[in-house]
Design an enzyme around this catalytic site. Sequence first.
Site, mmCIF file in Angstrom:
data_model
loop_
_atom_site.group_PDB
_atom_site.id
_atom_site.type_symbol
_atom_site.label_atom_id
_atom_site.label_comp_id
_atom_site.label_asym_id
_atom_site.label_seq_id
_atom_site.Cartn_x
_atom_site.Cartn_y
_atom_site.Cartn_z
ATOM 1 N N LYS A 157 0.862 -1.176 0.000
ATOM 2 C CA LYS A 157 0.000 0.000 0.000
ATOM 3 C C LYS A 157 0.906 1.236 0.000
ATOM 4 O O LYS A 157 1.458 1.619 1.027
ATOM 5 C CB LYS A 157 -0.919 -0.001 1.216
ATOM 6 C CG LYS A 157 -1.952 1.140 1.201
ATOM 7 C CD LYS A 157 -1.488 2.277 2.088
ATOM 8 C CE LYS A 157 -2.475 3.421 2.054
ATOM 9 N NZ LYS A 157 -1.853 4.701 1.720
ATOM 10 N N THR A 184 5.527 8.139 13.816
ATOM 11 C CA THR A 184 5.533 7.332 15.034
ATOM 12 C C THR A 184 4.113 7.047 15.511
ATOM 13 O O THR A 184 3.817 5.941 15.972
ATOM 14 C CB THR A 184 6.347 8.039 16.124
ATOM 15 O OG1 THR A 184 7.725 8.101 15.701
ATOM 16 C CG2 THR A 184 6.282 7.297 17.447
ATOM 17 N N ILE A 219 1.277 6.700 13.747
ATOM 18 C CA ILE A 219 0.654 5.646 12.946
ATOM 19 C C ILE A 219 1.377 4.321 13.149
ATOM 20 O O ILE A 219 0.763 3.258 13.179
ATOM 21 C CB ILE A 219 0.642 6.024 11.447
ATOM 22 C CG1 ILE A 219 -0.095 7.357 11.250
ATOM 23 C CG2 ILE A 219 -0.027 4.937 10.631
ATOM 24 C CD1 ILE A 219 -1.534 7.349 11.701
ATOM 25 N N GLY A 220 2.691 4.374 13.332
ATOM 26 C CA GLY A 220 3.442 3.153 13.608
ATOM 27 C C GLY A 220 3.005 2.503 14.901
ATOM 28 O O GLY A 220 2.909 1.271 14.999
ATOM 29 N N GLU A 270 9.862 1.625 10.710
ATOM 30 C CA GLU A 270 10.822 2.738 10.642
ATOM 31 C C GLU A 270 10.007 4.018 10.741
ATOM 32 O O GLU A 270 9.206 4.323 9.851
ATOM 33 C CB GLU A 270 11.660 2.729 9.364
ATOM 34 C CG GLU A 270 12.738 3.806 9.417
ATOM 35 C CD GLU A 270 13.633 3.846 8.198
ATOM 36 O OE1 GLU A 270 14.507 4.734 8.156
ATOM 37 O OE2 GLU A 270 13.463 3.009 7.300
ATOM 38 N N CYS A 288 13.130 11.234 6.973
ATOM 39 C CA CYS A 288 13.040 10.786 8.364
ATOM 40 C C CYS A 288 14.387 10.859 9.076
ATOM 41 O O CYS A 288 14.441 11.075 10.287
ATOM 42 C CB CYS A 288 12.467 9.370 8.433
ATOM 43 S SG CYS A 288 13.374 8.150 7.467
ATOM 44 N N GLU A 298 9.216 16.480 15.236
ATOM 45 C CA GLU A 298 9.702 16.343 13.856
ATOM 46 C C GLU A 298 8.942 17.317 12.960
ATOM 47 O O GLU A 298 7.726 17.221 12.812
ATOM 48 C CB GLU A 298 9.496 14.905 13.383
ATOM 49 C CG GLU A 298 10.111 14.608 12.031
ATOM 50 C CD GLU A 298 9.967 13.145 11.658
ATOM 51 O OE1 GLU A 298 10.922 12.575 11.090
ATOM 52 O OE2 GLU A 298 8.896 12.558 11.924
#
Length: 497
Positions: free
Chosen positions: A187, A242, A244-245, A262, A296, A393
Site C-alpha cells: 500500500k 511514530t 501511525i506506527g 521505521e 526521516c 519532527e
Amino acid sequence: MLDASLVQFPKDTRRFQQFIDGRWTAGASSAEIVRQSPAHGRDVTAILVGTALDVEAAVRAARIAFDDGRWSGLPSSARCKLLRRVADLIRRDAEDLAMLETLEVGKPITQSRGEVAGAADIWDYAAGMAQALHGDSHNNLGDGLFGMVLREPIGVVGIITPWNYPFFILAERLPFILASGCTAVIKPSEMTSATTLRIAELAAEAGVPAGVINVVTGTGPVVGQAIVDHPLVDMVSFTGSTNIGRSTMVNSARHIKKVSLELGGKNPQVVFADANLQAAADGLVYGMVANAGQTCVSGSRFIVHRDVAAELQKLLLAKIARITVGDTLDPAVKMGSIISPVQHAKVLGYIERAKSDGAELLCGGGANTELLLSVLPTLFAETRPEMQINREEVFGPVASLLTFETAEEAIALANDTEYGLSAGIWSTNLQNTLQAVRRIKAGRVWVNTFMAGGPEMPIGGFRQSGIGRESGIYGVEEYTEIKSVHIDMGARSPWLV
C-alpha cells in the site's frame, strides 16, 4: 505559480489501476484520487481508491502464490536472476520513473534520477542476498543427535510506504522481502503511488510470478488498516510517522503479527571544536534541506561546540544562501516543494511557534515565493532543548542550533529526545568520535558525512523511531522464521521399558 508551459509535462494525466495477481484490475471501486504536482499545481497522475475487497483479493493472491511454492519454492539462484532482471528494467525505464517521482513528490529531477539509480543498485544487491541466506548446524549435541537451524520465509508481508521516498524506500524493503521467499501486498501513499505501481509492472515483465507482488492503492484508514488487520498477512512493514506506527503495532498484536517499523526522528548533528568546519557546514546543510527536509533521517538539531558556533554559523548561512530553489525539472535546482498544502502549513506553523518561543531567526522563516508550496531554508539559533522546534519532527527544511562545552553535554543533548533514528558526528578526534558513536542512541550514525551508505548496511531506529532492521542480510533475515530441527541418529533409549 510557475509557468507550466516552461516544463515538459505529459500531455494527459496518467491513470493507473490496481495491480493484483499479476495483472491490472479496475478493483471494487471506480473512484479516483487525482494527484497534482506540488511544485506546479497541475494534475499528473490518477489512482483508484482501493477498498477492503481489493485488499482481500490481493492478500488471497499473495497467500496462494506463497503457499503453492511458485516463489518460496524456487531455488535461490532463480529468485536471484529474476530480481536482477527487475534491476535492469529499472535502469531501462529510469527516466520515466524519475519523472513520475518528481511530479508526484515535488523533488528536483536530479534527486529523483539519483534515487532511481540507487534503487536499481539495491535490487541488484538484494538479488545476491537470496543466495546468501543460510541457517546453521550443530554437530556438538553428542553422537546420537544432530541439530539444524533453518530460516524459512515468514509468508505474506504487508508493506506500507510513505510519500517522501516512495521508490527508494520500497527498494530498501521489497527486494529483500522477495529474496527471503516471501510474497507481498503493498500500500503506497495515496499521494505518490505511481512508481510503486510501475515496479509491480516491471517485476511482472521480468518474470516474477503472478501473485508475488500486489499493489492496492488508496487511503491508510481503509487500505492500510485492512492489510494490518488481515489474518492471512503474516507480517507488516510500516514506514511513516511514530503515531501511525504505534497504532500499526497495536492492531497487529491482535493476530500476534510480526512488525517492522521505521518511524520518525529528531536527529542530532554534533559538531566538535576540532571538526573540519567547511565539511561540517556542507553536510549539515545537505541533511537539513535534502528533499526539502522531508526525510526521516534529516539532521534537524545542530549541536555545536560553543568555541566554533559563531564561525560555523557564518559558513551555514553562506551555504544556505547558495541553495537554488525553482522548477523541479531544472537540473540546476537543489530544493523543491513541500508535499501538500497541509504539510506546507504545518511546517510554517512550526516556524511561527519557534519565533514566538524566542528562538533567534537566522535565515528563512516563511514561504518561498519562487516555487509553489515551497519553504525557505530556515535556521534558528538561541534555542533551548525544551522548545517545540527541538522536540518534534518538523519534516521541512528547518533546523535549530544548540551549543555545548563538554563532550558529556553534547551526548546528553543528542540523546535528549524520544527518538533514535540517526545522528551525525563531526570531529577529527578519535576519542570524541568513538565515545559519541558508542553513547548516542540511534540506529544509524554517520561520522564526517551524512545520509551516506549502501544496501549492505542495516537501517532502522532505536526507541520511538521503530523496531526491526531493513537492508543488508539483516533485511532478509527480518522476514524469516527460525526453526530448530533435532535429528536422532541412533537407537532410541526407551522412556518406558
